[in-house]
Design a protein around this motif. Sequence first.
Motif, mmCIF file in Angstrom:
data_model
loop_
_atom_site.group_PDB
_atom_site.id
_atom_site.type_symbol
_atom_site.label_atom_id
_atom_site.label_comp_id
_atom_site.label_asym_id
_atom_site.label_seq_id
_atom_site.Cartn_x
_atom_site.Cartn_y
_atom_site.Cartn_z
ATOM 1 N N MET A 272 -23.183 32.095 7.546
ATOM 2 C CA MET A 272 -21.968 31.734 5.929
ATOM 3 C C MET A 272 -22.764 31.888 5.466
ATOM 4 N N LEU B 121 -22.543 37.692 19.899
ATOM 5 C CA LEU B 121 -22.434 37.248 21.006
ATOM 6 C C LEU B 121 -20.824 36.308 21.195
ATOM 7 N N ASP C 282 -12.715 33.248 27.802
ATOM 8 C CA ASP C 282 -15.147 32.765 27.421
ATOM 9 C C ASP C 282 -15.068 31.736 26.305
ATOM 10 N N VAL C 283 -14.663 31.205 25.958
ATOM 11 C CA VAL C 283 -14.605 29.808 25.151
ATOM 12 C C VAL C 283 -15.644 28.812 25.589
ATOM 13 N N GLY D 16 -20.730 26.386 12.180
ATOM 14 C CA GLY D 16 -21.335 27.589 14.211
ATOM 15 C C GLY D 16 -20.504 26.691 15.232
ATOM 16 N N GLY E 139 -17.249 27.366 16.196
ATOM 17 C CA GLY E 139 -16.415 28.070 16.554
ATOM 18 C C GLY E 139 -15.293 28.474 16.053
ATOM 19 N N LYS E 140 -15.679 28.258 15.125
ATOM 20 C CA LYS E 140 -14.364 27.704 14.039
ATOM 21 C C LYS E 140 -13.308 28.918 13.630
ATOM 22 N N THR E 141 -14.553 30.039 13.784
ATOM 23 C CA THR E 141 -14.568 31.440 13.218
ATOM 24 C C THR E 141 -14.519 32.363 14.973
ATOM 25 N N ILE F 172 -23.011 28.359 27.464
ATOM 26 C CA ILE F 172 -23.468 29.301 26.386
ATOM 27 C C ILE F 172 -24.832 30.412 26.281
ATOM 28 N N PRO G 135 -23.463 25.820 18.935
ATOM 29 C CA PRO G 135 -23.489 26.847 19.746
ATOM 30 C C PRO G 135 -24.038 27.801 18.720
ATOM 31 N N ASN H 252 -27.457 30.200 19.718
ATOM 32 C CA ASN H 252 -27.890 31.153 19.624
ATOM 33 C C ASN H 252 -29.625 31.911 18.618
HETATM 34 P P1 ADP Z 1 -18.073 28.687 12.878
HETATM 35 O O1 ADP Z 1 -17.227 29.633 12.392
HETATM 36 O O2 ADP Z 1 -17.230 26.785 13.178
HETATM 37 O O3 ADP Z 1 -19.459 28.636 11.348
HETATM 38 P P2 ADP Z 1 -18.402 30.897 15.132
HETATM 39 O O4 ADP Z 1 -17.357 30.146 15.296
HETATM 40 O O5 ADP Z 1 -18.958 31.733 14.110
HETATM 41 O O6 ADP Z 1 -18.526 29.131 14.021
HETATM 42 O O7 ADP Z 1 -19.353 30.372 16.033
HETATM 43 C C1 ADP Z 1 -20.938 31.156 15.594
HETATM 44 C C2 ADP Z 1 -21.241 31.489 16.916
HETATM 45 O O8 ADP Z 1 -21.609 30.556 17.975
HETATM 46 C C3 ADP Z 1 -20.262 32.579 17.903
HETATM 47 O O9 ADP Z 1 -20.835 34.225 17.284
HETATM 48 C C4 ADP Z 1 -20.335 32.400 19.088
HETATM 49 O O10 ADP Z 1 -21.455 33.517 19.310
HETATM 50 C C5 ADP Z 1 -21.019 30.914 18.892
HETATM 51 N N1 ADP Z 1 -20.371 30.252 20.020
HETATM 52 C C6 ADP Z 1 -19.314 29.371 19.160
HETATM 53 N N2 ADP Z 1 -18.018 28.659 20.045
HETATM 54 C C7 ADP Z 1 -18.682 28.612 20.875
HETATM 55 C C8 ADP Z 1 -18.198 28.981 22.057
HETATM 56 N N3 ADP Z 1 -16.920 27.778 23.000
HETATM 57 N N4 ADP Z 1 -18.488 28.662 23.274
HETATM 58 C C9 ADP Z 1 -19.154 30.222 23.872
HETATM 59 N N5 ADP Z 1 -19.651 31.001 22.334
HETATM 60 C C10 ADP Z 1 -19.163 30.071 20.765
#
Ligand code: ADP
Length: 345
Positions: A1, A38, A45-46, A80, A82-84, A207, A235, A239
Amino acid sequence: MVREPVFQSDDDNDGGPPFDVPTSAGFPPDDARHDEELRPQRLDDVVGQRRVVERLRIILDATIKRDEPLSHLLLDGPPGLGKTTLATVLPKELGVELQITSGPSLSAPKDLLPYLTNASERSVLFIDEIHRMPASVEEFIYPAMEDFRVDITLGEGLNARTINMKLQPFTVIGATTRSGMLTAPLRDRFVNREHLEFYEHEELMEILTRNADKLKTELSQEAAAELARRSRGTPRKANNLLRWARDYATSRGDGKITDKLAEEALEMRGVDIRGLEGQDRKYLTVLSSVFTGGPAGLNAIAHTMNIPPDTLEDEVEPYLLQCGLIQRTPRGRVLTDDGLKHISG
Ligand code: ADP
């Protein structure tokens, strides 16, 4: 972001100088560049967020049974978590199209209009950082969310006329790190609202293990545990540490991430046993030494650190609060005994 260095806060804003983009111990701040590779593709898979995922399954099931568009959904929580990911998984589960934009890139209604007119029936429009959408865009989106129409004003003064344009029924999924900054009318238009929490140790281990597989890298259980412990319940952080440990293991070893190499990699990156990095420790040190433990206003701390208050509030404070290293009081931020111990120890 990508964060812009702007003031947008609730306390002592004195309009100080622009900020340098912060880095942590010479490393780039966590970024979302590698997220796609990832990112989970299906709800199965979440990992973690069990209650949220259960509720989303109910909503998905009902939507499919009723043969309707998904109702608007707001996701909030620190970066980070998992919103997106959830916003991209849901349209895949429904087999509908997804368009992606973000609050800061919608500076006027005309920026939003193409997304609305392009929205196919039942598709999803994901708006990241929705709290940063200006008021004019917010007002424009209300009728689109409520009645699937937009009101476009043509001409000016006496010649002005308003055209109503019908849209396809569609779904807005909004994501925000600051649900408190959303106006009540916007918040109320989201039928479903979900808050994402920091992840448990076992969830982060899972994860990391899955993602090491995806990256075709051997990761020992002890190394996974060490990386998980220092991932701040996040997460994306897990990563990023995994990628760093993989680079380190490739350069200093044969590419396998053993517990010894993982520890050395974390040490070199300056990640301490609680997962705090340079910027987090600097926050605690500034609060302790410059503000004698507080209470101190967010902007005062941000100025001293030369970091945008937004970055501190979104990316640094949530985890320090979660660990009980600082407290938020009506008079400002306060260092706790644990916080003091952490920097003195
Ligand atoms: P946000 O939008 O909240 O900033 P993202 O959805 O972009 O966060 O998450 C960042 C990364 O973390 C994703 O690309 C993914 O690899 C990992 N991730 C996030 N949530 C999960 C989850 N519940 N299970 C597995 N991996 C996740």
